[in-house]
Every structure is written in C-alpha cells, then in structure tokens.
Design a protein around this motif. Structure first.
Motif, mmCIF file in Angstrom:
data_model
loop_
_atom_site.group_PDB
_atom_site.id
_atom_site.type_symbol
_atom_site.label_atom_id
_atom_site.label_comp_id
_atom_site.label_asym_id
_atom_site.label_seq_id
_atom_site.Cartn_x
_atom_site.Cartn_y
_atom_site.Cartn_z
ATOM 1 N N ASN A 321 -0.128 -0.528 -15.746
ATOM 2 C CA ASN A 321 -0.374 -0.466 -14.309
ATOM 3 C C ASN A 321 0.455 0.638 -13.667
ATOM 4 O O ASN A 321 1.452 1.105 -14.229
ATOM 5 C CB ASN A 321 -0.036 -1.808 -13.661
ATOM 6 C CG ASN A 321 1.424 -2.197 -13.892
ATOM 7 O OD1 ASN A 321 1.842 -2.362 -15.039
ATOM 8 N ND2 ASN A 321 2.188 -2.348 -12.837
ATOM 9 N N ASP A 322 0.059 1.061 -12.496
ATOM 10 C CA ASP A 322 0.764 2.106 -11.764
ATOM 11 C C ASP A 322 1.887 1.456 -10.972
ATOM 12 O O ASP A 322 1.655 0.794 -9.962
ATOM 13 C CB ASP A 322 -0.214 2.818 -10.818
ATOM 14 C CG ASP A 322 0.395 4.068 -10.184
ATOM 15 O OD1 ASP A 322 1.588 4.322 -10.413
ATOM 16 O OD2 ASP A 322 -0.321 4.773 -9.465
ATOM 17 N N HIS A 426 8.693 -8.752 -12.914
ATOM 18 C CA HIS A 426 8.135 -7.861 -11.888
ATOM 19 C C HIS A 426 7.879 -6.458 -12.453
ATOM 20 O O HIS A 426 7.015 -5.731 -11.980
ATOM 21 C CB HIS A 426 9.057 -7.795 -10.672
ATOM 22 C CG HIS A 426 10.320 -7.017 -10.884
ATOM 23 N ND1 HIS A 426 11.363 -7.478 -11.648
ATOM 24 C CD2 HIS A 426 10.697 -5.800 -10.425
ATOM 25 C CE1 HIS A 426 12.335 -6.579 -11.657
ATOM 26 N NE2 HIS A 426 11.964 -5.550 -10.928
ATOM 27 N N ALA A 427 8.652 -6.095 -13.445
ATOM 28 C CA ALA A 427 8.481 -4.817 -14.145
ATOM 29 C C ALA A 427 9.303 -4.914 -15.424
ATOM 30 O O ALA A 427 10.343 -5.588 -15.444
ATOM 31 C CB ALA A 427 8.943 -3.647 -13.284
ATOM 32 N N PRO A 428 8.843 -4.309 -16.503
ATOM 33 C CA PRO A 428 7.648 -3.474 -16.632
ATOM 34 C C PRO A 428 6.368 -4.311 -16.625
ATOM 35 O O PRO A 428 6.411 -5.520 -16.866
ATOM 36 C CB PRO A 428 7.842 -2.809 -17.993
ATOM 37 C CG PRO A 428 8.592 -3.853 -18.785
ATOM 38 C CD PRO A 428 9.538 -4.489 -17.802
ATOM 39 N N GLY A 429 5.248 -3.637 -16.372
ATOM 40 C CA GLY A 429 3.965 -4.311 -16.445
ATOM 41 C C GLY A 429 3.609 -4.625 -17.891
ATOM 42 O O GLY A 429 3.589 -3.737 -18.745
ATOM 43 N N LEU A 430 3.348 -5.905 -18.154
ATOM 44 C CA LEU A 430 3.070 -6.351 -19.519
ATOM 45 C C LEU A 430 1.801 -7.188 -19.558
ATOM 46 O O LEU A 430 1.510 -7.939 -18.622
ATOM 47 C CB LEU A 430 4.222 -7.205 -20.052
ATOM 48 C CG LEU A 430 5.612 -6.567 -20.119
ATOM 49 C CD1 LEU A 430 6.653 -7.626 -20.450
ATOM 50 C CD2 LEU A 430 5.643 -5.443 -21.146
ATOM 51 N N PRO A 507 -5.132 0.615 -9.796
ATOM 52 C CA PRO A 507 -4.795 1.908 -10.409
ATOM 53 C C PRO A 507 -3.822 1.747 -11.562
ATOM 54 O O PRO A 507 -2.946 0.867 -11.553
ATOM 55 C CB PRO A 507 -4.158 2.683 -9.247
ATOM 56 C CG PRO A 507 -3.642 1.633 -8.317
ATOM 57 C CD PRO A 507 -4.608 0.490 -8.427
ATOM 58 N N GLY A 508 -3.982 2.580 -12.557
ATOM 59 C CA GLY A 508 -3.096 2.536 -13.707
ATOM 60 C C GLY A 508 -3.313 3.733 -14.597
ATOM 61 O O GLY A 508 -4.089 4.650 -14.276
ATOM 62 N N TYR A 509 -2.638 3.726 -15.725
ATOM 63 C CA TYR A 509 -2.700 4.836 -16.687
ATOM 64 C C TYR A 509 -3.216 4.271 -18.001
ATOM 65 O O TYR A 509 -2.624 4.436 -19.064
ATOM 66 C CB TYR A 509 -1.313 5.474 -16.815
ATOM 67 C CG TYR A 509 -0.844 5.965 -15.476
ATOM 68 C CD1 TYR A 509 -1.172 7.243 -15.027
ATOM 69 C CD2 TYR A 509 -0.152 5.125 -14.611
ATOM 70 C CE1 TYR A 509 -0.803 7.670 -13.774
ATOM 71 C CE2 TYR A 509 0.221 5.552 -13.350
ATOM 72 C CZ TYR A 509 -0.106 6.834 -12.938
ATOM 73 O OH TYR A 509 0.245 7.258 -11.675
#
Length: 796
Positions: A321-322, A426-430, A507-509
């Motif tokens: 995720n972005d 909350h982060a990183p996105g997993l 949005p994401g990569y």
C-alpha cells in the motif's frame, strides 16, 4: 650449521605455537551448543535441544525463562546481525564502516525512526506482559554480550559490544517498516518524468490499476525540475549501501479443507527478502506449560513474525500500500524560517544531528521538518537546493503498537484472538495469512489506511501549501481488504492489487499479476492437495506472463532479417512453455531481449540515470507486460534520431539484434550453450565478502539456480545491462504446514541457522535451498530429544 638448525627449529616451534594459539582463539569464538551455562535471573532450569540444523527447541517452566534463553542463543548465532539492524534507524552505520556511509546515516536519521521510538518509549508500561517478556529476551542477549565469546566481525571492525535495550527492538521494527515502502523510489521519479516529458509519456505507463489483471478478492461473508529524480537517486544510493537485507515481496496461500486430500488446512508462505549472509530469519521452537510456538524471528525482536503450532499458523506478505506521500513546501519569501500551510505560516522545526564516523571526524548535519515530515533537500549534497520537498510517512504518525501486535498474534489461541491483534499494526502494510486446525483460512491487509481527495494521484509530489492534498480521514480496520473462509476455499497473496477498499481502489505499488495469475491458475484447476503437491507448487518456475509477452512481440519479427540459426532459436522461443530450468536457453534469450526492449524504448527519453532509477521500481515490472501490448505509444520513437520515427517493429528488431550480439560476446557463438545456469546465479553476501580476500570465508555460493523474477519461486535480480542475473531477492524461507500432519511440516533457510562463520550451521542448508529441498520443523518432544545434535542447559 647447528646454530642455523636451532634457529629454524625455534622459528618452527614459534609458528606452530602461534597457529595452535590462533586455532584456540578461533575455536573460542564459536557458539556453544552443549553443556551448562548460568543465566542470572532464571526461575528454573531451561533445556535447549539443538537439532541437526542448529535450531533450538527451548523447554522451560515459564515464558520469561524461555525468552531469556531465546535471547542468549539468538545472540550467540546472530549478534552481528542484531548489531547492524539496530544501528540503521539511529544513523550509526558510519561508526562501523566509515565515511562512505554518512549519506546513508543522514537519510535514515531524517526519517525519524529513532525520534518516533523515543516518543513511543515514553508511554510504555514497564509492567505489561509484552515489555516484561521483551526485557527477558533482551536480558538473555545482554548476558551473552557480557560473558559469551565475541563474534569475529567485532574484532575486524574494532567496535565495542553494547547492551541491548527496548529502544533497539523498536528501531529494528522501524527499519523493517521502511524497507517495505516503494513510494520513495517511485513518486519523486514520476514527478520528474512528468516535468521532463509531459503527460503523454505518462499515459503510456502502467501507473494506475489495471482492471483486466488478477486482483485479490475480498470476502467478508463469514467474518520540470529534476529534484524528484535527485531524491530518488539519493534514496536508492542509501538503500543500496545498506549491509542488511531489505523486505521486497512474498507469496502465501492457505488451502481450506474442502480442497485438500486429508480434509485439513495446508498453509504455505515464502516471504521475499533481499539475500544476505546471514539470512534474515532465526528459527526457534519455544515450549512452556502455557505457550508453544515454532517461530521465525527478526534479529533483536522477541516475538516471531512468522509462526505455527498445533492449533494455527500465520505468515506475512507485503501489502504494498501507499503509506508515504511527498509534498512540495513553500518557504516564506520574507522569512526563510517559515513555510506555508492552509492555516498560515508555520515555523520549520530544525533538527540537529551528529554522526560518528569510523577513522574520521564527527559529521554534524541539520535538516528541517514540517507538519508533514522531514524536508529531504539537505540529507544529501546533490539535493541541497530547489523547492523544499517533505516526506509524510504513516509509520511516524500514530501511536506505535506493533510490538504489542506481534505479541498478540504469536500468543493467539484461535482466529478471533488472532484478528483482535491485527489493528495494532499501523505500518508496515502487511498481508497477514492465517490457517488453523479447525479448518479456518483467512487473509487480512493490516495497515493504517487513509482516504485522499478524489482524483488526486498520490504517485506524484503533492502540494503541501494549499491544504487540498491532505488525507481526508483514516479508515477503520474493518474497512481494510480481507477474506475469511471464502467459498472458493483458499486465500492467497502475491503482492498484487487487492479489490476495492471502502468503495475505492486503494493506491499502492502493487506487483504485476504474474505470480498471482500462476497461483490462482494452479489452485483453481485442482482439488485434493497434499503437502507434496504444495511443496512442488512453492518451487514452480513457470511464467504465464512472459510467454504472453513473447507471443505479442514475436508477431513483429521480420523473418527475412534473421539467419537460419536465429530462426531456429526464435521458433524455440515461440514454443517455450515459460519454464525457467537450468538447462533451458529460451529464458536467457528472453531476458536479453526484454532488457534491450526496455532500454531501446525508454532510455533515449529518460537519460541514463533516470532510466537506472526506473528499473528499480515495481512500475518497471508492471510495465513489461502492459507496454508490450501498446502498439502506437510515444515511447517507441527514439528521440535521438532526427531523420526517422521508430515504430514498435523497429524497436523489436533492434532489441533482438542487440540481444543476439551481446549473447555471442558473453557466451559464445553456439546458442545451445546459452543455458540459464550460466547467467542466473545466487551468492549470499556478507558485508565483509566484498573484500576479495575475505569472500570465500564469509560469502556463501555462488550457486546456479532455477527460477526468475515474478514466478512463484521468485529468485529475482536487478537489470543492469550486464546480461548476467545475480539473484539478490528471493524466498527468505519456504514453509509448508499441513494440519493433517503438523509435526512433519517442512521448511528451509537460504543458508543456515547461524550467522557465525565459524559455526557448522553457517551454510549447511545452502545447497539444499538451491536444490529446492526441505527439512522438518519438529514439534514432537520425544523426537526432538532422541535426535538432538546437542543439549545446552541454562541454570540459575
């Protein structure tokens, strides 16, 4: 003559004594896997059985004692790795390796990982179970530091051992969180590309989500400046220098009982992480009367990020995720200490840091911060000027409860308890993958997601002054994508695009559909899965996408321009099934052609440096299949040739000619010799292995390996124009847990359990890994006792 002999014998005796002394010294640096050791603070005796691969099976009467023993044995095998990992977020790598790493330290200090950790520590309850257990683990590490042998790397670098604190745990997790992010490589670069080339070129890039590709399905039924390019270059340089691996991608799938032969869940996971020596995970089996887990630990982190027991299994892939946004800031023209916001002028926060440098003077540097985050312009010399650009990173925003989440998921007894812990990440996105003995399969995307204004693309540097490009709201965890017990009877993740989130495409990569498409294809076409089937699947090296690219581009080959030998190889490529085996030649030709296709299409517009940056992004991977279908795009024309407008046909033929010529130079004129094993190799690199004289002592490999980029057995490599594909990213472990026979579940590590080059477990799994073999993850105490290689007992 007698005098000469006496002198020679004397010198020989001194040499023998020196060698004996050196051997004794080296032997003293090895980890101790047997005997008895005193471990102060224990409440009772702890017995640690080391199996034939050096994996500790720790039995204790209570969890604090078990965690203290875990800290000790983890440190004796991985203290050097722990040391490097805790230094990154605090900007202390230059202390170890010298002035070449000052820019890397500047970058990581400016991210604010260490500052966020300090804020987190203010709110910790030292009496909570999480902190008590974490401290027990740290006490075990520190006992080894105090009384255990010093790893050889400390002697070679001259650094002193220092005790570990809870701060180091949080900083290690902070590094992990940042290494997942892709925005730092992509957003500034895309902004520069737009400013340099215009919108038409960006319209022909695979920037946005492609609705025709395979997406992960939700199911909740049962539950003009060049500043951007310079920023990207700075970030890439900082990350490339790091002597520890980065987290990149992953596969996981969990098959429900309805699709398995024995009617029980089968769980598979292979997180993709940069290869290094030692490899990232430390395996440990911890058993107490109230807790048991076979887990995979990050250096210096007490709770396993991957794990299983007889009741449940869990693993991770990267959500992609972005979670980073860049903002142009506007400095007050009449007061350079201020920047513009929607509420008026605010004062820049000025942060002063000092970096200690090995064999050099301390380096002082200053950077500014806005309400978004650090201003990146002064973290490296080449971006000291231009419009201020700040970076907003979600990791440093909310309260940090990641350590509590790791404790929660590793101690959960069922799916409900497991899920309750996830909102704390909350982060990183997993993507957190789950399966259990009761037949549940599930997937949850864990991250603090936020909604941005409609029609705003977060893939570019945003406007920081107007207030129009700010997050509108934070999403509740219930709005995150997930699937629990879906009717198609499996869940999976391959870092690809998830379905809509809270009614929007988030949005994401995300990585292209290549691995996802193959996973879904294999899972859909078969029921009656067993452990052996899944072990074959996790090693699959077939790409359905690359063959599609070949089919698309081969239409544009002009056979009249090819000789008989080339026609034969093109015909072989046309019939290629997409497999990447060691003795095949089609993969070698395909990747040479692919590289020259991208180079001949894009480097003329981007220039050498920007093209190099583009090759390091996920966008490049998405562009390959998407761009090959683009018949009349603006990228096909070579802007450096004034008298001609090139077409896709021209680029295809030139790229094939360039590839053929380079293969003849590199591998000889006989195409039958262009086999994949000659170009696709894996070497696990230790930081000291960069020194030629030390390479054979610290590095492991190289090995020729099957697989490639974006197949299930994702043994990936950077494109650098050399035509030789040195694998740098791949499965950090391959794990398969079959709940019909959980005590015989299997896994493998890339090299070995120990990071100590003097340990026999330093590289004992490396050839097995390259061969695609597995070993058992033992849970049965009787078997563990009977087959133990050694026993280490800890006493009060």
């Amino acid at each position: 003559m007698k005098t000469v002999k006496k002198v020679l014998f004397g010198l020989l005796a001194i040499l023998i004594l020196a060698l004996i002394g050196f051997a004794i010294f080296l032997n003293g640096l090895k980890p101790d896997y047997s005997g008895k050791k005193s471990l102060p603070g224990l409440q009772g005796e702890v017995t640690t059985y080391f199996d034939t691969y050096g994996i500790p099976h720790i039995y204790a009467d209570n969890e604090k004692d078990a965690l203290k023993a875990l800290g000790y044995v983890h440190a004796q095998d991985r203290l050097w790795q722990m040391e490097l990992l805790r230094r990154v977020g605090k900007g202390r790598i230059s202390e170890v390796f010298g002035a070449d790493f000052v820019k890397t330290d500047k970058f990581f200090l400016s991210l604010g990982i260490d500052e966020h950790t300090k804020e987190t520590l203010k709110d910790l309850n030292p009496n909570s179970e999480v902190i008590q257990l974490s401290q027990a683990y740290l006490d075990g590490i520190n006992e080894f530091i105090k009384n255990g042998p010093t790893p050889v790397e400390f002697y070679l670098t001259g650094i002193e051992k220092e005790p570990f604190t809870i701060e180091d745990v949080y900083n290690a997790v902070g590094y992990m969180a940042f290494s997942f992010a892709m925005a730092h490589k992509t957003d500034p670069l895309l902004t520069s590309m737009r400013n340099k080339l215009g919108e038409a070129y960006l319209n022909d890039l695979a920037i946005d989500s492609d609705t025709s590709t395979v997406w992960i399905k939700n199911y909740k039924g049962i539950e003009t400046d060049t500043l951007g390019s310079e920023i990207s270059a700075t970030v890439m340089a900082a990350l490339d220098q790091l002597p520890i691996p980065q987290f990149e991608g992953s596969n996981s799938w969990v098959i429900a009982p309805e699709k398995t032969k024995n009617g029980k869940v089968i769980f598979a996971n292979d997180p993709h992480i940069g290869f290094a020596q030692p490899s990232v995970w430390y395996e440990a089996h911890v058993n107490t009367p109230n807790y048991e887990k076979y887990g995979y630990h990050l250096a210096g982190v007490p709770f396993p990020l991957l794990g299983h027991d007889r009741n449940l299994a869990y693993g991770l892939t990267m959500f992609e995720n972005d979670d980073i946004d860049f903002y142009y800031e506007e400095t007050n023209p009449s007061d350079s200490t201020q920047y513009k916001t929607a509420e008026g002028w605010k004062t820049y926060e000025v942060v002063n840091k000092t970096i200690k440098v090995k064999d050099g003077e301390d380096v002082a540097f200053t950077y500014k911060k806005t309400h978004h985050g650090p201003v990146l312009n002064n973290i490296a010399d080449q971006i000291s000027g231009g419009r201020p650009v700040s970076m907003s990173w979600i990791y440093t925003k909310p309260k940090n409860q990641v350590l509590y989440a790791l404790h929660g998921i590793s101690h959960a007894k069922n799916i409900e308890e497991f899920k309750d812990a996830l909102p704390k990440i909350h982060a990183p996105g997993l993507n957190v993958m789950y399966g259990d003995a009761k037949g549940n399969v599930a997937w949850w995307a864990t991250a603090q997601l936020y909604q941005m204004p409609d029609s705003l693309s977060t893939k570019f540097i945003l406007d920081g002054a107007s207030g129009k490009d700010e997050p509108l709201r934070y999403l509740d965890f219930s709005e995150n994508p997930s699937a629990t017990n879906p009717p198609w009877n499996y869940v999976y993740s391959a870092n690809n695009q998830p379905d809509t989130i809270a009614g929007m495409v988030y949005p994401g990569y995300y990585l292209p559909e290549n691995r996802a498409k193959r996973i879904v294809q294999l899972l859909e076409e078969k029921d009656q899965w067993d452990k052996e089937d899944v072990s074959e699947m996790i090693l699959d090296v077939t790409s359905p996408i690359n063959t599609n690219v070949v089919t698309e581009l081969i239409k544009y080959f002009d056979v009249k321009q090819l000789n008989a030998e080339q026609l034969m190889l093109v015909d072989s490529l046309k019939n290629w099934n997409g497999e990447y085996t060691l003795n095949s030649t089609s993969p070698t030709l395909y990747h040479r052609c692919e590289y020259f296709m991208v180079k001949n299409t894009m480097e003329d517009e981007l220039g050498e440096e920007m093209f190099k940056q583009f090759l390091s992004t996920h966008l490049f991977k998405r562009q390959i299949g998407w761009g090959a279908k683009n018949i009349d795009g603006v990228w096909w024309d070579n802007v450096l040739t004034e008298d001609k407008v090139e077409t896709r046909h021209d680029i295809v033929m030139k790229s094939f000619a360039d590839a053929w010529e380079s293969l003849v130079v590199d591998l000889g004129p006989d195409p039958s010799e262009w086999t994949w094993d000659k170009v696709h190799t894996l070497e696990h690199q230790h930081p000291f292995g960069q020194v030629d004289a030390l390479r054979k002592y610290f590095n492991v490999g190289p090995f020729p390996v099957e697989g490639t980029r974006e197949v299930i057995n994702n043994l990936s490599f950077p494109y650098d124009g050399s035509g030789f594909y040195k694998v740098n990213v791949g499965p950090s472990t391959r794990r398969i847990i079959d709940f019909s026979d959980v005590e015989n579940s299997i896994s493998i590590l890339p090299t070995g359990q120990s990071g100590n080059p003097l340990s026999k477990y330093y590289k004992d799994q490396a050839q097995m890994y390259a061969n695609g073999e597995f070993r058992k993850m033992m849970l049965n105490k009787k078997e563990i006792e009977e087959t133990a290689e050694s026993i280490l007992t800890f006493t009060k």
